[in-house]
Structures are given as structure tokens and as C-alpha cells.
Design a protein around this motif. Sequence first.
Motif, PDB file in Angstrom:
ATOM      1  N   TRP A 184       2.999  54.378   4.905  1.00  0.00           N
ATOM      2  CA  TRP A 184       2.961  54.029   3.506  1.00  0.00           C
ATOM      3  C   TRP A 184       4.001  53.103   2.892  1.00  0.00           C
ATOM      4  O   TRP A 184       3.856  52.287   1.884  1.00  0.00           O
ATOM      5  CB  TRP A 184       3.337  55.081   2.752  1.00  0.00           C
ATOM      6  N   GLN A 185       5.027  52.765   3.789  1.00  0.00           N
ATOM      7  CA  GLN A 185       6.291  51.854   3.564  1.00  0.00           C
ATOM      8  C   GLN A 185       5.590  50.399   3.804  1.00  0.00           C
ATOM      9  O   GLN A 185       5.130  49.843   4.386  1.00  0.00           O
ATOM     10  CB  GLN A 185       7.224  51.959   4.458  1.00  0.00           C
ATOM     11  N   ILE A 186       5.926  49.597   2.694  1.00  0.00           N
ATOM     12  CA  ILE A 186       5.834  48.230   2.490  1.00  0.00           C
ATOM     13  C   ILE A 186       6.482  47.664   3.793  1.00  0.00           C
ATOM     14  O   ILE A 186       7.730  47.555   3.965  1.00  0.00           O
ATOM     15  CB  ILE A 186       6.041  47.417   1.465  1.00  0.00           C
ATOM     16  N   GLY A 187       5.673  46.929   4.698  1.00  0.00           N
ATOM     17  CA  GLY A 187       6.677  46.304   5.884  1.00  0.00           C
ATOM     18  C   GLY A 187       6.848  47.505   6.973  1.00  0.00           C
ATOM     19  O   GLY A 187       7.729  47.245   7.853  1.00  0.00           O
ATOM     20  N   HIS A 188       6.313  48.441   6.936  1.00  0.00           N
ATOM     21  CA  HIS A 188       6.128  49.515   7.803  1.00  0.00           C
ATOM     22  C   HIS A 188       5.977  48.819   9.604  1.00  0.00           C
ATOM     23  O   HIS A 188       5.570  48.093   9.740  1.00  0.00           O
ATOM     24  CB  HIS A 188       5.182  50.391   7.933  1.00  0.00           C
TER      25      HIS A 188
END
Length: 503
Positions: free
Chosen positions: A178-182
Amino acid sequence: MLTASVTVDPAFVVGPVRPRTFGSFVEHLGRCVYTGIYEPGHPSADADGFRGDVIDLLRELGVTTVRYPGGNFVSGYRWEDGVGPVDERPRRPDLAWHSTDPNLVGVDEFITWCRSAGVEPMMAVNLGTRGVQEALDLLEYCNGTGDTHFANLRRANGAQEPYGIRMWCLGNEMDGPWQIGHKTAEEYGRLAVETARAMRMMDPDLILVACGSSGSGMPTFGEWERIVLSESYEQVDMVSAHAYYYEEDGDLGSFLASAIDMDHFIESVAATADAVRASGKHDKRIAISFDEWNVWYQNRAESKVPEGDDWPVAPVLLEDKYNVADAVVVGNLLISLLRHTDRVHSASLAQLVNVIAPIMTEPGGRSWRQTTFHPFSLTARHAAGQVLRVAIDAPTYDTAKFGASPVLDAVATHDPETGDVVVFAVNRSTDEELDLTVDVRGAGELRLAEAITLAHPDPMRQATADDPDSVVPRANDSASVEGETVSVVLPPVSWAMLRLTRG
Ligand code: AHR
């Protein structure tokens, strides 16, 4: 009635009580910042627009450090948006929480607030959409002492002296899809070590925290820590841990045993870090920054983010209301953190205000304490000196999540200067009182200064703005001392503190 005993001996020291164990977290999320800590025009607001009632509660809560500005938010954040003249700052979409950030509060305002509140800042850099250069720019802006661009920009914005921020998080939850830039562990490990190396070139005295797992149930848990630390071991000081798997979903018994998961999490990360230490032939040990932990009802309506064309500023989001059972679990999670003080050097209750928080506010109006406020506040205020390893003899009960689990959990602290001993304990039984005997050996003559329990005949009882006081900690009159033995009856679903003092 159930019976259990705890044996406490001041010789069995785990490590010091660390002030940074009692940290918290302020993210640009929901109403944590806007109408939480910051609300110009509120009757209690100071000249900088910060709510004085919230600062008073934060002091009572005993918070020592505050992590900022996220959380998932930080992975899309441009810190430059939040500095300089406020009326020239851009409004930006916050993709993490489908909201709009007006950037009225940025790093300068946050540091001003930290100083008013008397807390240490813990800053996170964006390693989602950004990288080494932007982290260096922010570090130079905050801590730069020379005649250089970003240090001068800070001065031009009104802060002549550097902020001297020591604790820095290298991104947030980079293991989470879910993290931006995972990133994969390999990708993140490389970025973390390069960012850490460069930041240390600018300021060697930093305490750097690499992202660990965002939960012990992540498919990459363990392997993530191994790979990230194999890359970055010499350049970082701590690895983070986040845990929110704790919610009552109709199985109160398992919920009350949640600290077993936290114990497992901490011990697994410590073991993994030590394995990397051995195979990499490193000297130092990596500590754990448990910089997001709490009870969180993630599947309830409160956590549903806005959708479609709705990009509100400071929406009501993650405003969980906590009951007595939640507070007992929060108190037990703090017991777990303290018991691991040899490895957990920093922790942050997520979050501080309105967002899964111990402090709630009404815009323009009242602020109040949730049930979870009390065990945190009492532990932060009274845990002192050294944490002791205690021996627990207690019956077990069956739980679906953790199998046979002890009904009692406890930890003790001992202050060598005053001789005071404090015992923190929980009775996890859902329906039975617990007759507890505490045997304090070798601490000399002690007197019972205070015995307090947080309990209620209805463990689902919440505190509200209209009724903040019907679920507060109360004196436990069943407590007594004879020689070196303390006896007390703990109600079902309760958290307790016993303070023993000399003389
Ligand atoms: O604290 C709420 C969110 O939980 C944070 O933004 C994120 O880091 C975690 O998943």
C-alpha cells in the motif's frame, strides 16, 4: 477466584527505563494535525495556532518523543511545500489518505510545537517518491550550521539556530504494497544504506532507523529484516517495527493476550538482527524502534478513506473510540515494550490526537482523554530506574490465536536511587478475579504508596467527551503489604499499577 504470583528481585535487571519508550506520533492524517494539535482561533490556541489544551494533555500523558510527518503520508510528501510564507504554500493531494493537505503546518511549525510541548522530534524522510538528495536537503534545512542554501533558507524563514534533530526514520513501511513507492527488501536496503551513508556524511551524530516490517503477519516478515540489515547494518542504529493487529473481533480472550504477538515480534526481530550481526561479523547490536503500535479497528467505518472526487482537508478519519478492554491491551503492550528495554530503545504510540489516539478534540471545543490514555500516562510517569525481569506463576486460559495464554502478565521497575519498586500488571481473564501475590525480594522494607486498577463491570465501556470520568483508574482497596509480600485482587479485564516505596 484465580491465583497467581510474581517474584520481583532488584538484582534481575533487563536494562534502563528509556524515556524514548514513551514516544508518540503525529501524521498529516485526518484531524491529527489540523484541529488536533493545530487550530488557530481555538480558545486555548497560542500565538502560533497550537491548541494549549492538547499540549496540557500531552504533558499529562508523559509523551517524550513525537514522530512526524508520517506514516504513509511521508511517502508522497515534499517537505519544501511546508516551509516559507504560509499563504504561498501549495495545497497538495495526499494520495495515502485521499485528502488535501493545505501545508499550513510544516517542519518549522512542527519544531515550534515540539518546543512548546517539551518533546523531542523524530523526523521521517520520504523514500517512497523521493530519495537521497531530498533527504539530504531536509537534513541540511533542519540541522545545517554553515553558510549553505537550505540552512540559510531555514534562517530566512525565521530559525537562526539549527534544530539539531537526532532521530531520523529512513522512510515508512516500505515493505507494504500500500505504500507509495513500495520496494522489495533488496531495493529498499540499497536505498536505505545509501541515504544513511550520505546523511552521516553531513551529520555523523544521527540516530538512523531503517524500515522493518509493518507487522509480524507480513509475508516478508523476518526475511525483510535479514535482507535490509544485511545491506545497511553498519550505517543504521535501529530497525523499526509496527504493530496494529490488535483488535477485539468477538474473541475477547485472544484480544487480551495481544502482547504475546508483540513479544514474539520483538524477539524475532532481535534474533534476526543478531543473526546478521554474527554472519556479517559486526560488533554493535541493532536496536528496535517500535515506532507505530496501538489497538486499531482497521475494518470499521472510521478507517474508510474518502473516495472519488472527495479530497477533503482534515477529514474525520481513524477516530476509533476506545473501551476498557482496549486500554488493558494498551497497558499490556507497554509491559511488553518495557520488558524488552534491552532491545527496544524507542517506541511511538500511534497516534497522538484524534487518529487512533489517546487524546480527542472537538473543533473549536473540548478535548478529552480516551481510556487508553490512562495506562500510558501512569506507566510513563511512574516507570523509573531499571526494568526488572520478573518471574510469573499464573494459570493459563485457552485462546484461539495464541493457544494456552497466562492470565497474568507483569513487569516491574526499580529505582536504585530511591529504592522504589513499581509493578505493572494485567488480569486477562474475561470473567474471573485474580488473587495476586507479589513477592519483592531484596528491596528492603517497602510501603504500599499506591495501588491502582483500571477496570469496569462492562469492559466494553468507553470514555466520551460527555462522560470522560466513569472509566478512569481508581484506588484498589484490596491491596496490602506484609513484610516483602504484597497482596491484591485484580478484577477481570483489568490493568493495574502497584507502587512500593521505602519508609
Ligand atoms: O498510523 C496509521 C498508519 O498506519 C500509518 O500512516 C502507516 O505507517 C501505518 O500503516
